[in-house]
Write a protein that holds these residues in place. Structure first.
Motif, short mmCIF file in Angstrom:
data_model
loop_
_atom_site.label_atom_id
_atom_site.label_comp_id
_atom_site.label_asym_id
_atom_site.label_seq_id
_atom_site.Cartn_x
_atom_site.Cartn_y
_atom_site.Cartn_z
N GLY A 164 8.60 0.50 -0.41
CA GLY A 164 8.98 1.30 0.74
C GLY A 164 9.08 0.50 2.02
N TRP A 165 9.30 1.22 3.10
CA TRP A 165 9.59 0.57 4.39
C TRP A 165 8.44 -0.27 4.91
CZ3 TRP A 165 6.40 2.21 8.34
CH2 TRP A 165 5.75 3.44 8.16
N LEU A 166 7.19 0.16 4.73
CA LEU A 166 6.08 -0.65 5.21
C LEU A 166 5.93 -1.92 4.39
CD1 LEU A 166 3.70 -0.95 7.18
CD2 LEU A 166 2.30 0.35 5.55
N GLY A 167 6.13 -1.80 3.07
CA GLY A 167 6.09 -2.97 2.21
C GLY A 167 7.15 -3.98 2.59
N ALA A 168 8.37 -3.50 2.91
CA ALA A 168 9.44 -4.40 3.31
C ALA A 168 9.11 -5.09 4.63
CB ALA A 168 10.76 -3.64 3.43
N THR A 169 8.47 -4.36 5.54
CA THR A 169 8.07 -4.94 6.82
C THR A 169 7.07 -6.07 6.60
OG1 THR A 169 8.43 -2.87 8.00
CG2 THR A 169 6.96 -4.46 9.05
N ILE A 170 6.09 -5.83 5.73
CA ILE A 170 5.07 -6.84 5.46
C ILE A 170 5.69 -8.07 4.79
CG2 ILE A 170 2.98 -7.36 4.12
CD1 ILE A 170 2.32 -4.32 4.43
N LEU A 203 -0.52 -6.00 7.53
CA LEU A 203 -0.75 -4.59 7.25
C LEU A 203 -1.23 -3.84 8.49
CD1 LEU A 203 -0.76 -2.29 5.29
CD2 LEU A 203 -2.94 -3.09 4.38
N VAL A 204 -2.22 -4.34 9.19
CA VAL A 204 -2.71 -3.67 10.39
C VAL A 204 -1.59 -3.59 11.43
CG1 VAL A 204 -4.32 -3.81 12.34
CG2 VAL A 204 -5.14 -4.26 10.04
N GLY A 205 -0.88 -4.69 11.62
CA GLY A 205 0.21 -4.70 12.58
C GLY A 205 1.32 -3.72 12.21
N GLY A 206 1.67 -3.66 10.93
CA GLY A 206 2.70 -2.72 10.48
C GLY A 206 2.28 -1.28 10.70
N LEU A 207 1.02 -0.98 10.42
CA LEU A 207 0.52 0.38 10.60
C LEU A 207 0.49 0.78 12.07
CD1 LEU A 207 -2.37 0.36 7.97
CD2 LEU A 207 -0.30 1.76 7.88
N THR A 208 -0.04 -0.09 12.91
CA THR A 208 -0.14 0.26 14.33
C THR A 208 1.25 0.37 14.95
OG1 THR A 208 -0.46 -2.07 14.93
CG2 THR A 208 -2.44 -0.72 14.66
N HIS A 209 2.16 -0.47 14.52
CA HIS A 209 3.53 -0.41 15.04
C HIS A 209 4.19 0.92 14.68
CE1 HIS A 209 7.35 -1.87 16.55
NE2 HIS A 209 7.92 -1.50 15.41
N SER A 210 3.80 1.49 13.54
CA SER A 210 4.39 2.76 13.11
C SER A 210 3.66 3.98 13.69
CB SER A 210 4.41 2.85 11.58
OG SER A 210 3.09 2.93 11.08
N GLY A 211 2.63 3.74 14.50
CA GLY A 211 1.97 4.86 15.19
C GLY A 211 0.58 5.19 14.71
N VAL A 212 0.06 4.45 13.73
CA VAL A 212 -1.31 4.69 13.26
C VAL A 212 -2.28 4.10 14.27
CG1 VAL A 212 -2.96 4.20 11.40
CG2 VAL A 212 -0.57 4.68 10.85
N PRO A 213 -3.31 4.86 14.70
CA PRO A 213 -4.29 4.30 15.64
C PRO A 213 -4.91 3.02 15.10
CG PRO A 213 -4.60 6.67 15.40
CD PRO A 213 -3.59 6.26 14.35
N GLU A 214 -5.14 2.05 15.97
CA GLU A 214 -5.61 0.74 15.53
C GLU A 214 -6.92 0.80 14.76
OE1 GLU A 214 -6.59 -3.74 17.23
OE2 GLU A 214 -5.84 -2.20 18.60
N ASP A 231 -8.07 3.19 12.91
CA ASP A 231 -7.78 3.69 11.56
C ASP A 231 -7.06 2.63 10.74
OD1 ASP A 231 -8.92 6.09 12.31
OD2 ASP A 231 -7.02 7.19 12.45
N ALA A 232 -6.14 1.90 11.37
CA ALA A 232 -5.39 0.88 10.64
C ALA A 232 -6.32 -0.18 10.06
CB ALA A 232 -4.35 0.23 11.58
N HIS A 233 -7.36 -0.54 10.80
CA HIS A 233 -8.33 -1.51 10.28
C HIS A 233 -9.07 -0.97 9.07
CE1 HIS A 233 -8.26 -4.91 13.11
NE2 HIS A 233 -7.84 -4.02 13.99
N VAL A 234 -9.41 0.32 9.09
CA VAL A 234 -10.10 0.93 7.95
C VAL A 234 -9.17 1.00 6.75
CG1 VAL A 234 -11.34 2.96 7.11
CG2 VAL A 234 -11.61 2.25 9.49
N TYR A 235 -7.91 1.38 6.98
CA TYR A 235 -6.95 1.45 5.88
C TYR A 235 -6.75 0.07 5.24
CZ TYR A 235 -5.64 6.20 7.28
OH TYR A 235 -5.65 7.53 7.58
#
Length: 201
Positions: free
Chosen positions: A90-96, A112-123, A125-129
């Motif tokens: 998917g799109w996040l995988g392609a970004t990474i 991964l953290v950068g991709g998540l935060t760029h897509s709107g996930v709070p930082e 939470d992104a670290h936990v994910y």
């Protein structure tokens, strides 16, 4: 208007069912991403850092495969700094993959953290994910139209999904503070132990 929703699962099979339910609910597989640990080698061995033209165009790994589960048919192997071997689609995988292939993986982001935060996930939470994937989990990230948001949230919060606040507290109680891309990847044995730890809890 779209919203980015996330769900973390300890077991890939639970994440797979959630992806199928999202697609059945009307979320296009091109708007769904999966990043799942492959520390136990369940998805094959090795690491691919190329995903064909999908990675360079941002279309997403597996985005051209049609039908329910089409996204999952396009899983590609790669290694993310600090996370270790994963399968991604998917799109996040392609970004990474694009970031890794282009040498743009930034410090503390690990892709991964950068991709998540760029897509709107709070930082936070992104670290936990990211840590959840490092420890053997499977992460679903979906861009969802407003009309489907409620249904998609229900899907991502059911089916043995991880309560992110509880998991963050458990990580912090063991001394963890944030995702560290320089940390060693989990071994297969550590992943099994981690899953068993939370299943017993």
């Amino acid at each position: 208007m779209t919203q980015t929703l996330t769900g973390l699962f300890d077991h890939y099979d639970d994440a797979k069912r959630a992806v199928e339910r999202l697609e059945e609910a009307g979320v296009p597989h091109s708007d769904i991403s999966v990043v799942a640990s492959n520390a136990d080698g369940a998805h094959g061995e090795g690491a691919a850092t190329a995903a064909g033209e999908d990675a360079t165009t941002g279309a997403g790994i597996g985005a051209t495969v049609g039908g329910i589960g089409g996204l999952l048919a396009g899983l590609g192997l790669l290694v993310i700094p600090g996370v270790g071997p994963v399968v991604a689609a998917g799109w996040l995988g392609a970004t990474i993959i694009g970031a890794i292939g282009g040498g743009a993986v930034g410090a503390a982001a690990g892709g991964l953290v950068g991709g998540l935060t760029h897509s709107g996930v709070p930082e936070n939470d992104a670290h936990v994910y990211a840590e959840g994937v490092r420890r053997g989990g499977s992460l679903i990230t979906a861009r969802v139209d407003e009309a489907l948001t409620s249904k998609a949230q229900d899907i991502l919060k059911s089916g043995n999904s991880v309560d992110i606040a509880e998991r963050a507290a458990a990580y912090r109680n063991s001394g963890w503070t944030r995702f560290d891309e320089t940390a060693p990847a989990y071994t297969s044995t550590q992943v099994v132990d981690e899953r068993n730890r939370f299943e017993r809890a």
